[in-house]
Design an enzyme around this catalytic site. Structure first.
Site, short mmCIF file in Angstrom:
data_model
loop_
_atom_site.label_atom_id
_atom_site.label_comp_id
_atom_site.label_asym_id
_atom_site.label_seq_id
_atom_site.Cartn_x
_atom_site.Cartn_y
_atom_site.Cartn_z
N HIS A 84 93.42 40.82 26.03
CA HIS A 84 93.66 39.37 26.12
C HIS A 84 92.97 38.67 24.95
O HIS A 84 91.76 38.46 24.94
CB HIS A 84 93.14 38.78 27.43
N CYS A 85 93.76 38.35 23.95
CA CYS A 85 93.24 37.62 22.79
C CYS A 85 94.41 36.85 22.17
O CYS A 85 95.55 37.04 22.55
CB CYS A 85 92.61 38.59 21.78
N TYR B 3 95.93 20.64 23.38
CA TYR B 3 94.71 20.74 22.56
C TYR B 3 95.09 21.31 21.21
O TYR B 3 96.14 21.95 21.06
CB TYR B 3 93.65 21.62 23.24
N ARG C 210 95.79 21.34 33.25
CA ARG C 210 95.30 20.69 32.04
C ARG C 210 95.96 21.27 30.78
O ARG C 210 95.82 20.73 29.70
CB ARG C 210 93.78 20.83 31.95
N TYR D 286 98.78 32.58 34.84
CA TYR D 286 97.46 31.95 34.68
C TYR D 286 97.41 30.74 35.60
O TYR D 286 98.26 29.84 35.50
CB TYR D 286 97.25 31.53 33.22
N HIS E 61 92.26 36.43 34.16
CA HIS E 61 90.90 36.01 34.51
C HIS E 61 90.65 35.95 36.03
O HIS E 61 90.04 34.99 36.53
CB HIS E 61 90.58 34.64 33.87
N ASP F 224 89.42 37.35 25.07
CA ASP F 224 89.89 35.96 25.00
C ASP F 224 89.55 35.30 23.65
O ASP F 224 89.62 34.07 23.53
CB ASP F 224 89.37 35.10 26.15
N ASN G 11 89.34 25.92 23.85
CA ASN G 11 88.97 24.93 24.87
C ASN G 11 87.55 25.05 25.38
O ASN G 11 87.29 24.65 26.50
CB ASN G 11 89.90 25.04 26.10
#
Ligand code: 0GY
Length: 301
Positions: free
Chosen positions: A27-28, A45, A126, A153, A177, A253, A258
């Site tokens: 996960h990246c 963002y 969000r 997610y 996660h 990650d 964020n």
């Protein structure tokens, strides 16, 4: 880049733990560079640029061999930065894309040829605007035909509402996660029990035991040089690894979008692994065997 957000760690520490051969950061992300791969107009963002060269250098520094690069919301359904990274990985990266209903079969074939093996559905309010579930189910059915899986997610409080949709997905499902548990609640409390039940009752559902830095309340070590970060997340991740050893994945990650208060040292994230996967056999599955089965199945006899 949003001015009040942190950049990724400029010089992570060398981990004490040495991952097994074939270890995968599952996960990246890559972001931009913005001048070449602009961010999506609908993004919530704007991250810093985080290039494939920087990602691959971190992989080598941490003692990992491969990456699974996940399309983040800031690039919308424009997967060009992801595809570019996959094509320059020498076969050492596979990808998870974001697509909409409008994606053509030809576009899916191009993504597959580049190394994409899944799509991501994001339910974190969000991060994204709402997408109707019938559109997502239609996409899931199309990509299931390619042998792809679906990454989901979401926040733990939303699991009851999303349960029927998740359990109806017609392919392998990977939860990001651990479904973002509230780690101030007991590991055997009702919220996390519901997540455990999701995996127990649905053998097609996997979990990433990633992002302790996002979930933790205790945070990084108090003292420089100590390597016991994010200890309050350990019981949650360890329970999932020990209960479902063949359906767990781990990832950094990087570059950690964020985050406003604390940016993890990626070396400490690697040193978190032996705490959540306490035996060599568990670590072999978590870091090498499981991601290989999902992302490089042609190598598994
Ligand atoms: C992550 C976490 C986050 C962001 C995204 O796609 C994204 O923008 O996933 C987050 O803000 O929690 O996994 O990168």
């Amino acid at each position: 880049m949003d001015p009040n957000w942190l950049r990724f760690h400029p010089n992570p520490s060398k981990p004490a733990f040495r991952p097994p051969a074939g270890a995968v950061d599952a996960h990246c992300h890559v972001f931009g560079p913005q001048a070449q791969f602009p961010f999506a107009p609908e993004r919530k963002y704007t991250p810093c640029d985080a290039s494939r060269e920087q990602l691959f250098a971190l992989r080598d520094f941490l003692g990992l061999e491969r990456n699974v690069i996940v399309q983040a919301t800031c690039h919308g359904d424009d997967n060009r930065a992801l595809v570019d990274a996959l094509r320059h990985s020498g076969g050492r990266a596979r990808g998870v894309a974001t697509v909409r209903r409008r994606v053509t079969d030809r576009e899916l074939e191009v993504l597959h040829a580049a190394g994409v093996r899944g799509v991501r559905f994001n339910f974190v309010r969000r991060l994204v605007d709402f997408t109707p579930q019938d559109e997502l189910m239609e996409i899931a059915a199309r990509v299931a035909g390619l042998g792809w899986h679906v990454v989901i997610y979401f926040e733990a409080v939303d699991l009851p509402e999303l349960w029927n949709f998740f359990t109806a997905l017609p392919t392998t499902v990977v939860v990001d996660h651990m479904g973002r548990p509230d780690v101030t609640q007991p590991v055997d409390g009702p919220q996390f029990e519901l997540f455990v039940r999701l995996l127990r009752e649905h053998p097609n559902i996997w979990s990433k035991v990633s992002c302790p830095e996002r979930l933790s309340v205790s945070g990084p070590p108090a003292l420089d040089g100590e390597r016991n970060a994010y200890r309050d997340v350990v019981p949650f991740a360890r329970r999932i690894v020990e209960t479902f050893p063949d359906r767990v994945l781990w990832g950094t990650d990087w570059p950690h979008p964020n985050l406003k208060h604390h940016m993890p040292d990626d070396g400490l994230l690697v040193d978190f692994i032996p705490h959540i996967a306490p035996t060599a056999a568990l670590r072999q599955k978590l870091l090498a065997d499981n991601p290989r089965r999902l992302y490089w199945p042609e190598e598994v006899r």
